[in-house]
Scaffold this motif. Sequence first.
Motif, mmCIF file in Angstrom:
data_model
loop_
_atom_site.group_PDB
_atom_site.id
_atom_site.type_symbol
_atom_site.label_atom_id
_atom_site.label_comp_id
_atom_site.label_asym_id
_atom_site.label_seq_id
_atom_site.Cartn_x
_atom_site.Cartn_y
_atom_site.Cartn_z
ATOM 1 N N ALA A 45 -39.120 94.160 -21.103
ATOM 2 C CA ALA A 45 -39.628 92.931 -20.485
ATOM 3 C C ALA A 45 -39.608 93.062 -18.966
ATOM 4 O O ALA A 45 -38.687 93.649 -18.391
ATOM 5 C CB ALA A 45 -38.786 91.737 -20.923
ATOM 6 N N HIS A 46 -40.634 92.520 -18.311
ATOM 7 C CA HIS A 46 -40.690 92.538 -16.846
ATOM 8 C C HIS A 46 -39.420 91.938 -16.244
ATOM 9 O O HIS A 46 -38.904 92.440 -15.247
ATOM 10 C CB HIS A 46 -41.905 91.767 -16.331
ATOM 11 N N ALA A 47 -38.906 90.861 -16.850
ATOM 12 C CA ALA A 47 -37.699 90.217 -16.321
ATOM 13 C C ALA A 47 -36.513 91.170 -16.351
ATOM 14 O O ALA A 47 -35.714 91.213 -15.408
ATOM 15 C CB ALA A 47 -37.387 88.944 -17.120
ATOM 16 N N VAL A 48 -36.388 91.952 -17.411
ATOM 17 C CA VAL A 48 -35.306 92.936 -17.516
ATOM 18 C C VAL A 48 -35.496 94.028 -16.469
ATOM 19 O O VAL A 48 -34.539 94.452 -15.814
ATOM 20 C CB VAL A 48 -35.233 93.525 -18.939
ATOM 21 N N MET A 49 -36.739 94.474 -16.284
ATOM 22 C CA MET A 49 -37.015 95.505 -15.285
ATOM 23 C C MET A 49 -36.650 95.012 -13.887
ATOM 24 O O MET A 49 -36.021 95.739 -13.112
ATOM 25 C CB MET A 49 -38.493 95.906 -15.356
ATOM 26 N N ARG A 50 -37.019 93.777 -13.557
ATOM 27 C CA ARG A 50 -36.671 93.211 -12.243
ATOM 28 C C ARG A 50 -35.150 93.152 -12.066
ATOM 29 O O ARG A 50 -34.625 93.471 -10.998
ATOM 30 C CB ARG A 50 -37.282 91.822 -12.072
ATOM 31 N N GLU A 51 -34.439 92.749 -13.122
ATOM 32 C CA GLU A 51 -32.976 92.680 -13.073
ATOM 33 C C GLU A 51 -32.379 94.072 -12.848
ATOM 34 O O GLU A 51 -31.469 94.244 -12.036
ATOM 35 C CB GLU A 51 -32.448 92.078 -14.369
#
Length: 127
Positions: A108-114
């Motif tokens: 997920a993009h959110a996981v990648m950003r984190e």
Amino acid sequence: MNQTLLVFLDPGSAASAPFLLAADTGQILQRGQLRAGGMPPQAQRTVIVLPGAWVLTRWIALPPCTQAQAEAASLLLIKDDIACSTKDVHVALGGREEDGERPVCALAHAVMRECLAHAHALGLKPH
């Protein structure tokens, strides 16, 4: 002697992460804990390791094509295996193997950003 820094990101600890510094022979030269604001050991190569539960990994066969085409095609091939919309997914493709297959990793993009924020806080500069 080339060295690789392996950093293991932990979903529960944004302030630190365990690491191994390995020689190209496989020998472990150093192990420890990276801390936010600290200085990571110098290495020719840095690999960030994520928990397997965060990343979907599949091997897919793709014809020769551009990187953008390969990413779009890989999303179509794995869409039934992901639990969110393909527009919310970051995809990374590995190199083509002798049998023509390539590894595709999706998260997920959110996981990648984190993960990127965590890496930057630890002094790493992923690209």
